[in-house]
Design a protein around this motif. Structure first.
Motif, PDB file in Angstrom:
ATOM      1  N   GLY A 254       1.635 -18.948 -12.145  1.00 37.22           N
ATOM      2  CA  GLY A 254       2.105 -19.762 -11.026  1.00 37.22           C
ATOM      3  C   GLY A 254       2.590 -18.907  -9.875  1.00 37.22           C
ATOM      4  N   TRP A 255       2.006 -19.123  -8.682  1.00 36.33           N
ATOM      5  CA  TRP A 255       2.351 -18.283  -7.537  1.00 36.33           C
ATOM      6  C   TRP A 255       3.673 -18.680  -6.891  1.00 36.33           C
ATOM      7  CZ3 TRP A 255       0.032 -13.843  -6.741  1.00 36.33           C
ATOM      8  CH2 TRP A 255      -1.232 -13.645  -7.305  1.00 36.33           C
ATOM      9  N   THR A 256       4.224 -19.809  -7.287  1.00 41.08           N
ATOM     10  CA  THR A 256       5.524 -20.205  -6.735  1.00 41.08           C
ATOM     11  C   THR A 256       6.660 -19.946  -7.719  1.00 41.08           C
ATOM     12  OG1 THR A 256       5.214 -22.482  -7.532  1.00 41.08           O
ATOM     13  CG2 THR A 256       4.461 -21.970  -5.297  1.00 41.08           C
ATOM     14  N   GLU A 257       6.340 -19.436  -8.892  1.00 39.95           N
ATOM     15  CA  GLU A 257       7.368 -19.148  -9.885  1.00 39.95           C
ATOM     16  C   GLU A 257       8.225 -17.961  -9.449  1.00 39.95           C
ATOM     17  OE1 GLU A 257       7.969 -20.920 -12.594  1.00 39.95           O
ATOM     18  OE2 GLU A 257       6.327 -22.312 -12.157  1.00 39.95           O
ATOM     19  N   VAL A 258       9.512 -18.012  -9.822  1.00 39.92           N
ATOM     20  CA  VAL A 258      10.431 -16.926  -9.471  1.00 39.92           C
ATOM     21  C   VAL A 258       9.948 -15.598 -10.044  1.00 39.92           C
ATOM     22  CG1 VAL A 258      12.787 -16.058  -9.747  1.00 39.92           C
ATOM     23  CG2 VAL A 258      12.393 -18.493  -9.318  1.00 39.92           C
ATOM     24  N   GLY A 259       9.409 -15.630 -11.259  1.00 41.04           N
ATOM     25  CA  GLY A 259       8.932 -14.414 -11.901  1.00 41.04           C
ATOM     26  C   GLY A 259       7.747 -13.790 -11.200  1.00 41.04           C
ATOM     27  N   THR A 260       7.103 -14.533 -10.318  1.00 44.70           N
ATOM     28  CA  THR A 260       5.991 -14.001  -9.534  1.00 44.70           C
ATOM     29  C   THR A 260       6.446 -13.599  -8.144  1.00 44.70           C
ATOM     30  OG1 THR A 260       4.392 -15.390 -10.716  1.00 44.70           O
ATOM     31  CG2 THR A 260       3.723 -14.518  -8.570  1.00 44.70           C
ATOM     32  N   VAL A 261       7.145 -14.498  -7.468  1.00 42.37           N
ATOM     33  CA  VAL A 261       7.518 -14.278  -6.071  1.00 42.37           C
ATOM     34  C   VAL A 261       8.558 -13.170  -5.922  1.00 42.37           C
ATOM     35  CG1 VAL A 261       8.517 -15.330  -4.019  1.00 42.37           C
ATOM     36  CG2 VAL A 261       6.971 -16.661  -5.472  1.00 42.37           C
ATOM     37  N   ALA A 262       9.614 -13.228  -6.733  1.00 42.01           N
ATOM     38  CA  ALA A 262      10.720 -12.276  -6.583  1.00 42.01           C
ATOM     39  C   ALA A 262      10.274 -10.828  -6.771  1.00 42.01           C
ATOM     40  CB  ALA A 262      11.848 -12.636  -7.549  1.00 42.01           C
ATOM     41  N   PRO A 263       9.540 -10.481  -7.837  1.00 41.59           N
ATOM     42  CA  PRO A 263       9.118  -9.084  -7.986  1.00 41.59           C
ATOM     43  C   PRO A 263       8.221  -8.603  -6.842  1.00 41.59           C
ATOM     44  CG  PRO A 263       8.868 -10.260 -10.059  1.00 41.59           C
ATOM     45  CD  PRO A 263       9.158 -11.287  -9.016  1.00 41.59           C
ATOM     46  N   ILE A 264       7.337  -9.484  -6.351  1.00 43.70           N
ATOM     47  CA  ILE A 264       6.455  -9.077  -5.255  1.00 43.70           C
ATOM     48  C   ILE A 264       7.272  -8.802  -3.997  1.00 43.70           C
ATOM     49  CG2 ILE A 264       4.630  -9.857  -3.704  1.00 43.70           C
ATOM     50  CD1 ILE A 264       3.354 -11.297  -6.041  1.00 43.70           C
ATOM     51  N   ILE A 265       8.234  -9.671  -3.690  1.00 45.39           N
ATOM     52  CA  ILE A 265       9.072  -9.481  -2.490  1.00 45.39           C
ATOM     53  C   ILE A 265       9.894  -8.201  -2.614  1.00 45.39           C
ATOM     54  CG2 ILE A 265      11.018 -10.406  -1.186  1.00 45.39           C
ATOM     55  CD1 ILE A 265       9.952 -13.201  -1.730  1.00 45.39           C
ATOM     56  N   VAL A 266      10.523  -8.027  -3.775  1.00 44.48           N
ATOM     57  CA  VAL A 266      11.335  -6.821  -3.979  1.00 44.48           C
ATOM     58  C   VAL A 266      10.459  -5.578  -3.913  1.00 44.48           C
ATOM     59  CG1 VAL A 266      12.747  -5.555  -5.643  1.00 44.48           C
ATOM     60  CG2 VAL A 266      13.102  -8.010  -5.324  1.00 44.48           C
ATOM     61  N   GLY A 267       9.300  -5.630  -4.589  1.00 42.15           N
ATOM     62  CA  GLY A 267       8.402  -4.479  -4.583  1.00 42.15           C
ATOM     63  C   GLY A 267       7.909  -4.144  -3.188  1.00 42.15           C
ATOM     64  N   ALA A 268       7.493  -5.156  -2.424  1.00 40.10           N
ATOM     65  CA  ALA A 268       7.005  -4.926  -1.069  1.00 40.10           C
ATOM     66  C   ALA A 268       8.106  -4.370  -0.173  1.00 40.10           C
ATOM     67  CB  ALA A 268       6.450  -6.226  -0.488  1.00 40.10           C
ATOM     68  N   THR A 269       9.338  -4.859  -0.342  1.00 43.74           N
ATOM     69  CA  THR A 269      10.474  -4.353   0.438  1.00 43.74           C
ATOM     70  C   THR A 269      10.732  -2.887   0.134  1.00 43.74           C
ATOM     71  OG1 THR A 269      11.480  -6.551   0.444  1.00 43.74           O
ATOM     72  CG2 THR A 269      12.909  -4.686   0.969  1.00 43.74           C
ATOM     73  N   LEU A 270      10.686  -2.537  -1.140  1.00 48.59           N
ATOM     74  CA  LEU A 270      10.917  -1.144  -1.527  1.00 48.59           C
ATOM     75  C   LEU A 270       9.792  -0.236  -1.041  1.00 48.59           C
ATOM     76  CD1 LEU A 270      12.314  -1.568  -5.158  1.00 48.59           C
ATOM     77  CD2 LEU A 270      13.579  -1.001  -3.071  1.00 48.59           C
ATOM     78  N   ILE A 271       8.556  -0.721  -1.050  1.00 52.71           N
ATOM     79  CA  ILE A 271       7.448   0.083  -0.540  1.00 52.71           C
ATOM     80  C   ILE A 271       7.594   0.291   0.966  1.00 52.71           C
ATOM     81  CG2 ILE A 271       4.966   0.085  -0.099  1.00 52.71           C
ATOM     82  CD1 ILE A 271       5.683   0.896  -2.920  1.00 52.71           C
ATOM     83  N   ALA A 272       8.031  -0.750   1.689  1.00 51.40           N
ATOM     84  CA  ALA A 272       8.275  -0.600   3.126  1.00 51.40           C
ATOM     85  C   ALA A 272       9.384   0.429   3.380  1.00 51.40           C
ATOM     86  CB  ALA A 272       8.656  -1.957   3.733  1.00 51.40           C
TER      87      ALA A 272
END
Length: 500
Positions: A254-272
């Motif tokens: 599920g693309w709206t699940e917290v387990g999907t959205v939160a890691p991607i946002i955190v990961g993208a922020t850290l990569i930035a």
């Protein structure tokens, strides 16, 4: 920014003789005996390097085929079984940038041997694992080992083989082995699992030990470049990559699940944040000059898109062949052999084709073949069989992969300074891992959704399976179309670079 940063130049990588310290006569050709000895040695060196890549390509698929037997053998829960897969992906994808930079600073042969030694140890632990936590730990340790050995292997090709036909042939073999390894993993997985699932781990031990022995005997240590590790950059890149890969892996749930959205946002922020830190780092783990070149940056982006298309399609076809066409795991693996054969044949002649027509036209043709394969699969229906709906796409995919991947590898590794080869190789394999996770997550999600919708109105299981595949590969069409646009308009290889 210097011209070197903005334009890929034709540079000559050190040959194996120069790495030995031998000086070549400036105007005379080497004696036949010396030339034959060098060619024979280079063949062994290439064999050692591509064996590591073969292990990387085989390992994931051979274990995935064995997952049902592993679950029943150890009594694993669904969550524990998922972590057998995710533990490897996270460790491998998260540490590739660090592994690539480590080979530049500590030595490529050293990282190659250390990484494979870790893989051998992890494979023994996985083979004897009596419970879930040791098995998951062993898979993660395998990912760590391959994250250091893989970039070292690819960068050693750039450091050992002279740029031109010699390196093109080496990269052709490297790319061919990557595709063939995936097919071999499916076949080996089916054979070994019928005997014991533990053999899918133990198979790495003799191959890894032999490769390490040959590496110590035939691989020369490349020049070590003084520097220190960018600790902050290593932490940010590792955690950021883990977050992105983890989130994409969960996308199918599920693309709206917290387990999907939160890691991607955190990961993208850290990569930035990682990119920001690298701008001022004295010894960056990923020199931003690698992306300052628009041609190389376009090649990296194309890799992400093509890996997303290939990996997602590959997984769905493997499932479709078994579930809809009724093939056993072993026969399903054999069904991929035509694709592997085409890859082998095309990779063999790729250097001559590139020398004749140049890199960019060959890249465009390769991507176009992959897009044609995805379009063909959108016509899948309940009456589709292997000969009419699968064999043709396999042939197109095999040819497209060989042409595109060889030229992209050449573009990424061409004109690099020796100090950046490891970092560039690590970034290349990291983009491939992101593309793989992205493609599998998106295509499996679309497949499941379309399949479920079809099951509500159709009583035919094969119809639902075909409908799911046909709709999911629309995403693969989009991925390859975007890659084609980048190849046409963003990757502008200078005319002097088009010669192999």
């Amino acid at each position: 920014m210097t011209n070197r940063d903005t334009e890929i130049e034709h540079t000559e990588a050190p040959s194996i003789d120069r790495l030995h310290g031998h000086k070549e006569p400036p105007t005379t050709e080497p004696a036949d005996g010396t030339r034959q000895h060098r060619d024979r040695r280079l063949s062994i060196v290439l064999g050692v390097i591509v064996t590591c890549q073969l292990m990387v390509a085989v390992d994931s698929n051979v274990v995935n085929i064995a997952l049902p037997e592993i679950q029943s053998g150890l009594g694993l829960s669904a969550l524990a079984l998922a972590w057998v897969f995710s533990g490897y992906s996270l460790a491998y994808g998260g540490l590739l940038l660090l592994g690539g930079r480590a080979s530049d600073i500590l030595g490529r042969r050293r990282m190659f041997v250390w990484g494979l030694s870790l893989v051998v140890l992890a494979s023994i632990l996985g083979g004897i694992a009596p419970n879930d936590w040791l098995l998951i730990g062993a898979r993660a340790l395998q990912g760590v080992g391959f994250a250091f050995a893989g970039p070292a292997a690819l960068s050693m090709i750039a450091a050992t083989f002279d740029e031109g036909p010699e390196r093109t042939r080496a990269l052709g073999v490297f790319s061919m082995v990557t595709g063939f390894g995936i097919t071999l993993g499916l076949i080996l997985g089916g054979v070994l699992t019928t005997l014991s699932w533990r053999l899918v781990f133990f198979i790495n031990v003799p191959i890894g030990v032999l490769t390490i022995i040959l590496a110590l005997r035939y691989l020369d240590e490349t020049e070590r470049h003084s520097g220190k590790f960018d600790l902050l950059g290593a932490i940010l890149s590792t955690v950021g990559m883990v977050g992105i890969v983890y989130g994409l892996t969960n996308g199918s749930s599920g693309w709206t699940e917290v387990g999907t959205v939160a890691p991607i946002i955190v990961g993208a922020t850290l990569i930035a944040l990682f990119v920001y830190v690298e701008r001022s780092a004295d010894q960056p783990i990923m020199p931003l000059r690698l992306l300052g070149n628009p041609v190389r940056a376009g090649a990296y982006a194309t890799f992400v898109l093509l890996m997303a298309s290939m990996a997602g399609t590959y997984i769905l076809l493997s499932l479709y062949i078994q579930e809809a066409l009724g093939f056993s795991p072993l026969v399903a693996g054999l069904a991929f052999l035509p694709m592997a054969a085409v890859q082998f044949g095309v990779a063999k002649f790729a250097p001559k084709v590139i020398a004749r027509f140049g890199r960019k036209p060959v890249l465009i043709v390769g991507v176009a073949l992959m897009m044609a394969e995805a379009i063909w699969l959108t016509t899948t229906n309940a009456s589709t069989n292997y000969l009419t709906g699968v064999l043709g796409p396999f042939i197109l995919l095999g040819a497209g992969l060989s042409l595109a991947f060889v030229t992209l590898n050449m573009t990424v590794l061409g004109g690099l300074e020796p100090r950046d080869m490891g970092a560039a190789s690590g970034l290349l394999q990291a983009t491939q891992q992101i593309g793989l996770s992205l493609g599998v997550a998106i295509l499996t999600t679309l497949n499941q959704s379309a399949r479920t919708d079809r099951e509500r109105v159709s009583s035919s299981a094969s119809d639902a399976l075909a409908h799911g595949l046909a709709h999911a590969v629309i995403a693969a069409v989009i991925f390859t179309a975007l890659a084609l646009l980048i190849g046409l308009f963003a990757i502008k290889i200078p005319k002097q670079q088009t010669e192999a």
